[in-house]
Design a protein around this motif. Structure first.
Motif, PDB file in Angstrom:
ATOM      1  N   GLU A   1      25.239   4.961 -52.104  1.00  0.00           N
ATOM      2  CA  GLU A   1      24.015   4.623 -51.710  1.00  0.00           C
ATOM      3  C   GLU A   1      22.790   5.246 -50.971  1.00  0.00           C
ATOM      4  O   GLU A   1      23.249   6.094 -49.783  1.00  0.00           O
ATOM      5  N   GLU A   2      21.156   5.541 -51.763  1.00  0.00           N
ATOM      6  CA  GLU A   2      20.288   5.919 -50.958  1.00  0.00           C
ATOM      7  C   GLU A   2      19.954   5.186 -49.694  1.00  0.00           C
ATOM      8  O   GLU A   2      19.768   3.900 -50.354  1.00  0.00           O
ATOM      9  N   THR A   3      19.613   5.429 -48.129  1.00  0.00           N
ATOM     10  CA  THR A   3      18.623   4.817 -47.380  1.00  0.00           C
ATOM     11  C   THR A   3      17.535   5.476 -47.437  1.00  0.00           C
ATOM     12  O   THR A   3      16.819   6.417 -47.263  1.00  0.00           O
ATOM     13  N   HIS A   4      16.649   4.741 -46.968  1.00  0.00           N
ATOM     14  CA  HIS A   4      14.928   5.264 -46.398  1.00  0.00           C
ATOM     15  C   HIS A   4      14.385   5.100 -45.089  1.00  0.00           C
ATOM     16  O   HIS A   4      15.050   3.903 -44.638  1.00  0.00           O
ATOM     17  N   GLN A   5      13.821   5.634 -44.132  1.00  0.00           N
ATOM     18  CA  GLN A   5      13.565   5.239 -43.649  1.00  0.00           C
ATOM     19  C   GLN A   5      11.481   4.859 -43.785  1.00  0.00           C
ATOM     20  O   GLN A   5      11.304   5.542 -44.502  1.00  0.00           O
ATOM     21  N   GLY A   6      11.591   4.028 -42.746  1.00  0.00           N
ATOM     22  CA  GLY A   6      10.067   3.394 -42.830  1.00  0.00           C
ATOM     23  C   GLY A   6       9.499   3.194 -43.781  1.00  0.00           C
ATOM     24  O   GLY A   6       8.359   2.996 -43.691  1.00  0.00           O
ATOM     25  N   GLU A   7      10.146   3.088 -45.089  1.00  0.00           N
ATOM     26  CA  GLU A   7       9.212   2.083 -46.240  1.00  0.00           C
ATOM     27  C   GLU A   7       9.868   0.250 -46.362  1.00  0.00           C
ATOM     28  O   GLU A   7       9.983  -0.175 -46.815  1.00  0.00           O
ATOM     29  N   GLY A   8       8.314  -0.106 -45.846  1.00  0.00           N
ATOM     30  CA  GLY A   8       8.566  -1.074 -45.794  1.00  0.00           C
ATOM     31  C   GLY A   8       9.475  -2.503 -45.186  1.00  0.00           C
ATOM     32  O   GLY A   8      10.060  -1.882 -44.163  1.00  0.00           O
ATOM     33  N   GLU A   9       9.456  -3.251 -45.337  1.00  0.00           N
ATOM     34  CA  GLU A   9       9.998  -4.040 -44.274  1.00  0.00           C
ATOM     35  C   GLU A   9      11.788  -4.546 -44.847  1.00  0.00           C
ATOM     36  O   GLU A   9      11.923  -4.185 -45.901  1.00  0.00           O
ATOM     37  N   GLY A  10      12.700  -4.048 -43.636  1.00  0.00           N
ATOM     38  CA  GLY A  10      13.813  -4.430 -44.151  1.00  0.00           C
ATOM     39  C   GLY A  10      14.137  -2.685 -44.002  1.00  0.00           C
ATOM     40  O   GLY A  10      15.210  -3.032 -44.259  1.00  0.00           O
ATOM     41  N   ALA A  11      13.274  -2.217 -43.745  1.00  0.00           N
ATOM     42  CA  ALA A  11      14.211  -0.482 -44.235  1.00  0.00           C
ATOM     43  C   ALA A  11      15.430  -0.520 -43.295  1.00  0.00           C
ATOM     44  O   ALA A  11      15.055  -0.845 -41.538  1.00  0.00           O
ATOM     45  N   THR A  12      15.811   0.265 -43.250  1.00  0.00           N
ATOM     46  CA  THR A  12      17.333   0.914 -42.653  1.00  0.00           C
ATOM     47  C   THR A  12      16.997   2.452 -42.067  1.00  0.00           C
ATOM     48  O   THR A  12      16.216   2.997 -42.818  1.00  0.00           O
ATOM     49  N   THR A  13      17.714   3.064 -40.801  1.00  0.00           N
ATOM     50  CA  THR A  13      17.343   3.507 -40.594  1.00  0.00           C
ATOM     51  C   THR A  13      18.129   5.244 -41.281  1.00  0.00           C
ATOM     52  O   THR A  13      19.784   4.571 -41.562  1.00  0.00           O
ATOM     53  N   ASN A  14      17.986   5.678 -41.785  1.00  0.00           N
ATOM     54  CA  ASN A  14      19.123   7.191 -42.207  1.00  0.00           C
ATOM     55  C   ASN A  14      19.779   7.970 -41.652  1.00  0.00           C
ATOM     56  O   ASN A  14      19.523   8.796 -40.688  1.00  0.00           O
ATOM     57  N   ILE A  15      20.813   7.103 -40.836  1.00  0.00           N
ATOM     58  CA  ILE A  15      22.129   7.866 -40.132  1.00  0.00           C
ATOM     59  C   ILE A  15      22.591   8.847 -40.408  1.00  0.00           C
ATOM     60  O   ILE A  15      23.548   8.348 -40.866  1.00  0.00           O
ATOM     61  N   ALA A  16      22.786  10.096 -40.444  1.00  0.00           N
ATOM     62  CA  ALA A  16      23.953  11.168 -40.580  1.00  0.00           C
ATOM     63  C   ALA A  16      25.648  10.549 -40.593  1.00  0.00           C
ATOM     64  O   ALA A  16      25.747   9.959 -39.566  1.00  0.00           O
ATOM     65  N   THR A  17      26.243  10.511 -41.465  1.00  0.00           N
ATOM     66  CA  THR A  17      27.970   9.974 -41.526  1.00  0.00           C
ATOM     67  C   THR A  17      28.832  10.811 -41.833  1.00  0.00           C
ATOM     68  O   THR A  17      28.266  11.831 -42.931  1.00  0.00           O
ATOM     69  N   SER A  18      28.805  11.268 -41.018  1.00  0.00           N
ATOM     70  CA  SER A  18      30.083  13.064 -41.099  1.00  0.00           C
ATOM     71  C   SER A  18      31.066  12.346 -41.653  1.00  0.00           C
ATOM     72  O   SER A  18      31.654  11.809 -41.427  1.00  0.00           O
ATOM     73  N   VAL A  19      31.824  12.708 -42.798  1.00  0.00           N
ATOM     74  CA  VAL A  19      33.343  12.536 -43.276  1.00  0.00           C
ATOM     75  C   VAL A  19      34.039  13.903 -43.880  1.00  0.00           C
ATOM     76  O   VAL A  19      33.297  15.138 -43.647  1.00  0.00           O
ATOM     77  N   LEU A  20      35.120  13.275 -44.091  1.00  0.00           N
ATOM     78  CA  LEU A  20      35.702  14.685 -44.401  1.00  0.00           C
ATOM     79  C   LEU A  20      36.071  15.575 -43.043  1.00  0.00           C
ATOM     80  O   LEU A  20      35.678  17.264 -43.306  1.00  0.00           O
ATOM     81  N   PRO A  21      36.701  15.124 -41.741  1.00  0.00           N
ATOM     82  CA  PRO A  21      36.580  16.021 -40.682  1.00  0.00           C
ATOM     83  C   PRO A  21      38.066  17.499 -40.273  1.00  0.00           C
ATOM     84  O   PRO A  21      37.870  18.321 -40.166  1.00  0.00           O
ATOM     85  N   LYS A  22      38.579  17.093 -41.780  1.00  0.00           N
ATOM     86  CA  LYS A  22      39.735  18.036 -42.047  1.00  0.00           C
ATOM     87  C   LYS A  22      39.602  19.154 -43.386  1.00  0.00           C
ATOM     88  O   LYS A  22      40.331  19.968 -43.088  1.00  0.00           O
ATOM     89  N   LEU A  23      38.725  19.018 -43.561  1.00  0.00           N
ATOM     90  CA  LEU A  23      38.365  19.687 -44.664  1.00  0.00           C
ATOM     91  C   LEU A  23      38.384  21.254 -44.665  1.00  0.00           C
ATOM     92  O   LEU A  23      37.668  22.100 -43.765  1.00  0.00           O
ATOM     93  N   ARG A  24      38.865  22.260 -45.036  1.00  0.00           N
ATOM     94  CA  ARG A  24      39.489  23.639 -45.149  1.00  0.00           C
ATOM     95  C   ARG A  24      38.964  24.492 -46.243  1.00  0.00           C
ATOM     96  O   ARG A  24      38.632  24.804 -46.231  1.00  0.00           O
ATOM     97  N   GLU A  25      38.859  23.563 -47.305  1.00  0.00           N
ATOM     98  CA  GLU A  25      38.464  24.061 -48.483  1.00  0.00           C
ATOM     99  C   GLU A  25      37.434  23.947 -50.055  1.00  0.00           C
ATOM    100  O   GLU A  25      38.136  22.369 -49.475  1.00  0.00           O
ATOM    101  N   LEU A  26      36.480  23.964 -50.108  1.00  0.00           N
ATOM    102  CA  LEU A  26      35.485  22.923 -50.896  1.00  0.00           C
ATOM    103  C   LEU A  26      35.392  24.398 -52.010  1.00  0.00           C
ATOM    104  O   LEU A  26      34.444  24.912 -51.765  1.00  0.00           O
ATOM    105  N   SER A  27      35.678  24.132 -53.217  1.00  0.00           N
ATOM    106  CA  SER A  27      35.297  24.946 -54.649  1.00  0.00           C
ATOM    107  C   SER A  27      34.867  24.135 -55.348  1.00  0.00           C
ATOM    108  O   SER A  27      35.450  23.253 -56.139  1.00  0.00           O
ATOM    109  N   LEU A  28      33.284  24.463 -55.889  1.00  0.00           N
ATOM    110  CA  LEU A  28      32.977  23.460 -56.808  1.00  0.00           C
ATOM    111  C   LEU A  28      32.426  25.056 -57.899  1.00  0.00           C
ATOM    112  O   LEU A  28      31.251  25.803 -57.517  1.00  0.00           O
ATOM    113  N   GLN A  29      32.344  24.886 -59.068  1.00  0.00           N
ATOM    114  CA  GLN A  29      32.859  25.973 -60.449  1.00  0.00           C
ATOM    115  C   GLN A  29      32.499  25.821 -61.731  1.00  0.00           C
ATOM    116  O   GLN A  29      33.125  24.714 -61.618  1.00  0.00           O
ATOM    117  N   TYR A  30      31.538  26.225 -62.065  1.00  0.00           N
ATOM    118  CA  TYR A  30      31.102  25.465 -63.787  1.00  0.00           C
ATOM    119  C   TYR A  30      30.645  23.816 -63.511  1.00  0.00           C
ATOM    120  O   TYR A  30      31.462  23.651 -64.402  1.00  0.00           O
TER     121      TYR A  30
END
Length: 980
Positions: free
Chosen positions: A868-897
């Motif tokens: 889900e996209e989060t937004h900063q300061g856009e109207g009432e009830g907006a959430t703060t976009n706090i970075a979440t780090s995932v895949l702590p052991k990732l060694r290889e990321l290959s995205l092709q074609y």
């Protein structure tokens, strides 16, 4: 009338053009789909060839020019497809035919390029040879001065030839291994060549070993070898180390240039003889035995300081024991190994008394060394274990012996107690190997799966064999071209080892009268093609015959009369077409015909009721006669590879522990599974598939059938699995492969999979029916907690990894998904054309162990992580976009074609780069952002991950356009980028 013929031809030509024009116009969409399929097949082949290429590059090979051109052709076809995809939605009515012509030509060209991509002779050629071999070494104790002296000579110009002499076991080879490694680090020379010469000097073998170290193929004519070696060595600045030289030889005859101050080459020989070193023209340095202090320190290092020094009044006894070793490191280490863990001072005193008696009663330096070393052999105190050690002497000097092969030989010889199960015998074999290694009687070979015997210990083994009255003939690894003459085949011979020679034929005039011969080892005589009928006539006591890795065409009929034979090993005799009748060999327990060329099972095989080991594999052997298998009721090991096996017959083999082979029909596998009542073999590698398949096309499943004892694997090919019927699977299944099973919907449809506790690898390929890997709406299999590798390929309808039941509420969903693949380390996704999102954020949060992600040629892929996209300061009830780090052991990321990929992850989600080693992004033109969470320095600035090797990018223009959350990230990562 004369003009009529040409007019008709012109009209026909115009008609053909018109027909092709209209056909290309009308069938444009159909042809584009055909081109997509052809390109998909082509890119899959490209991936396979890239894998082969990567393997060869790791072996220091160079990719062939024709292969590089083939890759360029594939890239060109992909560019054509991209152009077609862009033009198709907007093409005008008038230009449809023109585009259709382009597509038609593309189809034909893609087919031709696909055919060209076989490369039966390999994808690479030999590249620059390695500089040298780095050895595993132990710390030096006391030889530092010797090492420095030799090192000084090698770095200077005054001495070209160095001789290192000293008694056996004094540490000559150890010192030179240290120097070998140091030379490689210094990079002063083009080549460091290490060759083990050994006692039985053989000019041809020495030349072959030097050529092997140079990665050079010698000419066919042996007379040209000295000149050929001389020519190639004169182009290099080299150090050549010849270890264990026993006699003088001519450098010129070998092809070794004489080292001079001009060419800068160096030659070092190690020898037990000062005279040999001197006669070769060497500057000689003698390696002296260790001092008492050095000897004691070395002993403590191997026996354990606490083991000795904490026992009252023991130190003096230990010092006296060490004195009996004469300062020889080999003897010190060997005796320390067998005394490890002994803390009774009375036992230590007894050891001292034994050693004193031995050393006093012998004459001659070699015998003195042997008696000292023999102490460790005697302390084994188990006759069979001692014989297991002595058996290693049958192998050539400095030979790396495969552990599994050695244990099999011990079983064949009856040296391992005959337990009820083969597994128990393997355990016993491993225990013996461990004991011999701990006692320093064996050492690690070239890798963990191999062991070696020190040449002095091998000499001692042969000395013991002779001293106790056994009669062995051991001429292993001596490069013999002819069989020893009949006068050498004494009547009282018990074992003969002629392995690893170059014997080409056994002539009819040699018929040894060796009635007591029990073991004959002829394996690895690759040139051996013919054995005379008379050779085995007087060997009726023979129990073990090994002819593996020879070129024999026929097994002599005289083998039929060897009624005492227990083991007949013909493994990798790939030219063997005929095997004589085995009807009389009723004591035979092992028959190994792996990788032979037979086209029918040997005559009389049905009489071999005592078989415990049967291996049959030949490309021309596809059927096993009905009713034969149940006759082998004692079988523990059955490997039939490409043979169709009948389920009910195999189920009758109640003692079976290791099984590999094929069930052509799923019904046969089901019958087998139901008949064994859950008592699966300990190890198995089974393929289940339709007889309509050509299994030679599926040889990527079979390379490890040679060692089924390492696997617990099932492979289903073109089967109707996943229906309502309950498919029984082994509880200990570790690898599951499913290919071309088009009715298969998801792993959740395999009812018994939830009972499988050890599944670690799963591969699913070319299954049209699968839409998800796990379906939470089904209760049978909703979690694969131990799976470590998941490979998904060419699944045209796969749209999600985990399908969540509509009725499942969001909180339950969040709790369930993270547990799906909690042990997953590798995820590979190839050519899954319906997949738009790889992970949900909920699923991703459970992938804490994921190390490798490959996503290739998935045309619809838009997001790697759908969050889900989060937004900063856009109207009432907006959430703060706090970075979440995932895949702590990732060694290889290959995205092709991935032409539709727009987002790796968003909504404040970042991929951890702390462990990243390789990032590859190729042909992902719509991707604009790489959300990496880089490690931070103390000053708060980002830095490159310490493990990062390279970043592979498709084009420089794309890399320059990429957006980053941190403005410094690009500068930090750019030094690791390479463009393809």
């Amino acid at each position: 009338m004369e003009l009529l013929g040409p007019i008709v031809e012109v009209m026909k030509w115009i008609g053909d053009l018109t027909w092709r024009y209209l056909n290309n116009h009308r069938k444009l969409e159909e042809n584009v789909n055909d081109l997509r399929r052809k390109l998909n097949d082509l890119n899959i082949r490209k991936q396979d060839i890239e894998s082969r290429k990567d393997v060869q590059l790791r072996r220091r090979k160079v990719v062939k020019k024709e292969v590089e051109k083939w890759f360029e052709d594939v890239q060109r076809m992909n560019a054509l497809m991209e152009r077609v995809e862009q033009e198709l939605p907007v093409v005008s009515y008038l230009r449809r035919a023109g585009l259709g012509t382009l597509v038609r030509q593309g189809i034909e060209e893609a087919q031709e390029i696909y055919k060209q991509g076989c490369f039966p002779d390999g994808v690479a050629i030999d590249g620059p040879p390695a500089v040298g071999v780095t050895f595993q070494i132990v710390d030096l104790e006391g030889e530092a001065d010797v090492k420095e002296q030799i090192w000084g000579w090698l770095r200077g110009n005054e001495v070209g030839m160095v001789g290192v002499c000293g008694m056996g076991g004094v540490g000559k080879t150890t010192v030179m291994k240290h120097i070998n490694n140091q030379i490689l680090k210094e990079s002063q020379f083009d080549q460091v060549i290490w060759v083990n010469v050994s006692k039985e000097f053989n000019l041809v073998k020495l030349q072959e070993d030097i050529a092997c170290a140079l990665d050079y193929h010698l000419p066919k004519n042996e007379l040209e070898w000295p000149t050929a070696l001389m020519n190639i060595l004169e182009t290099k600045r080299f150090v050549m180390i010849l270890d264990d030289v026993w006699e003088r030889f001519s450098l010129l005859n070998v092809g070794i240039p004489n080292p001079t101050s001009t060419n800068g080459n160096k030659l070092v020989i190690t020898s037990r003889s000062f005279e040999v070193c001197k006669s070769m023209g060497c500057e000689v340095l003698k390696v002296q035995p260790l001092s008492e202090e050095e000897s004691f320190n070395l002993f403590l290092k191997h026996v354990g300081h606490n083991n000795v020094l904490q026992v009252p009044n023991l130190e003096e006894t230990v010092k006296q024991i060490v004195q009996q070793c004469g300062g020889l490191p080999l003897a010190i280490v060997t005796i320390a190994g067998c005394m490890k863990g002994v803390d009774d001072d009375r036992e230590w005193r007894n050891v001292l008394n034994e050693l004193r008696k031995r050393v006093k009663s012998v004459k001659g330096m070699d015998v003195k060394i042997f008696e000292c070393l023999k102490f460790s052999y005697d302390r084994l105190r188990d006759l069979k274990m001692q014989n297991c050690f002595l058996y290693c002497s049958l192998y050539p000097e400095d030979y790396s012996i495969k552990r599994k092969e050695l244990m099999e030989k011990w079983i064949d010889e009856g040296l391992i107690d005959e337990f009820e199960t083969r597994q128990a015998m393997y355990y016993r074999g491993h225990s013996i190997l461990k004991k011999l290694e701990n006692n320093c009687l064996l050492e690690r070979g070239n890798n963990e799966d191999e062991v070696k015997m020190h040449d002095v210990l091998r000499d001692m083994g042969l000395f013991i064999i002779k001293s106790v009255g056994h009669q062995f003939m051991v001429k292993a690894g001596m490069q013999l071209k002819k069989l020893p003459g009949e006068h050498e085949w004494k009547g009282n011979l018990e074992k003969v080892s002629l392995m690893d020679n170059k014997i080409s034929a056994i002539p009819a005039h040699i018929s040894p009268k060796c009635h007591n011969l029990s073991t004959l080892l002829l394996q690895e005589n690759y040139t051996l093609e013919r054995i005379s009928e008379s050779f085995f006539e007087h060997m009726l006591g023979l129990k073990v015959l090994d002819l593996s890795n020879t070129g024999i065409l026929d097994l002599p009929n005289s083998v039929s009369n060897l009624e005492n034979l227990v083991a007949l090993v013909l493994r990798n005799c790939d030219k063997l077409r005929h095997v004589c009748s085995l009807a009389k060999l009723r004591k035979l327990r092992k028959l190994d015909l792996f990788n032979t060329d037979i086209n029918e099972v040997p005559q009389g095989i049905e009489t071999l009721a005592n078989l415990t080991y049967l291996c049959l594999y030949s490309n021309d052997l596809t059927e096993l006669p009905m009713g034969i298998l149940p006759m082998f009721s004692h079988l523990q090991y059955l490997a039939t590879i490409l043979l169709n096996i009948q389920g009910e017959e195999v189920a009758k083999l109640n003692e079976l522990e290791i099984l590999s082979g094929l069930f052509f029909e799923l019904q046969d596998f089901e019958k087998y599974a139901k008949s064994i009542f859950g008592q699966w073999p300990n190890h198995y590698r089974l393929a289940v598939g339709s007889t309509s398949l050509d299994y030679s096309d599926y040889d990527h499943w079979f390379p490890s059938f040679e060692n089924p004892e390492l696997y617990e694997e099932l492979c289903f090919i073109n089967c109707q699995i996943g229906r309502e019927n309950r498919l029984l699977l082994p509880n200990n299944l570790s690898t599951l492969s499913i290919e071309e099973c088009h009715e298969f919907k998801s792993l959740s449809t395999l009812c018994s999979l939830h009972e499988v506790n050890e599944l670690k690898t799963c591969s699913i390929w070319q299954c049209e029916g699968i839409e998800c890997v796990i379906d939470l709406s089904l209760s049978s299999c909703n979690s694969l907690p131990k799976i470590e590798r998941l490979s998904l390929g060419d699944l045209c309808n796969l749209s999600e990894l985990v399908r969540v039941e509509v009725a499942v509420i969001s909180t339950s969903h969040a709790q369930t998904q993270p547990a799906m693949f909690s042990s997953l380390k590798t995820l590979c996704l190839w050519s899954c054309s319906s997949m738009k999102n790889l992970f949900s954020l909920e699923l991703l949060q459970g992938l804490q162990n994921l190390e490798h992600i490959q996503v290739v040629n998935c045309k619809a892929m838009e997001k790697i992580v759908a969050s889900e996209e989060t937004h900063q300061g856009e109207g009432e009830g907006a959430t703060t976009n706090i970075a979440t780090s995932v895949l702590p052991k990732l060694r290889e990321l290959s995205l092709q074609y991935l032409p539709e990929l727009k987002i790796i992850c968003n909504g404040g989600v970042m991929i951890s780069a702390n462990c990243l080693e390789h990032l590859s992004i190729m042909d992902c033109s719509m991707l604009k952002k790489i959300p990496l969470s880089l490690p931070m320095l103390d000053n708060g600035q980002p830095c490159a991950p310490p493990s990062l090797g390279r970043i592979t990018i498709g084009s420089r223009e794309w890399w320059e356009s990429v957006e980053w959350d941190d403005a410094n990230a690009k500068d930090v990562l750019s030094p690791s980028v390479c463009f393809e």
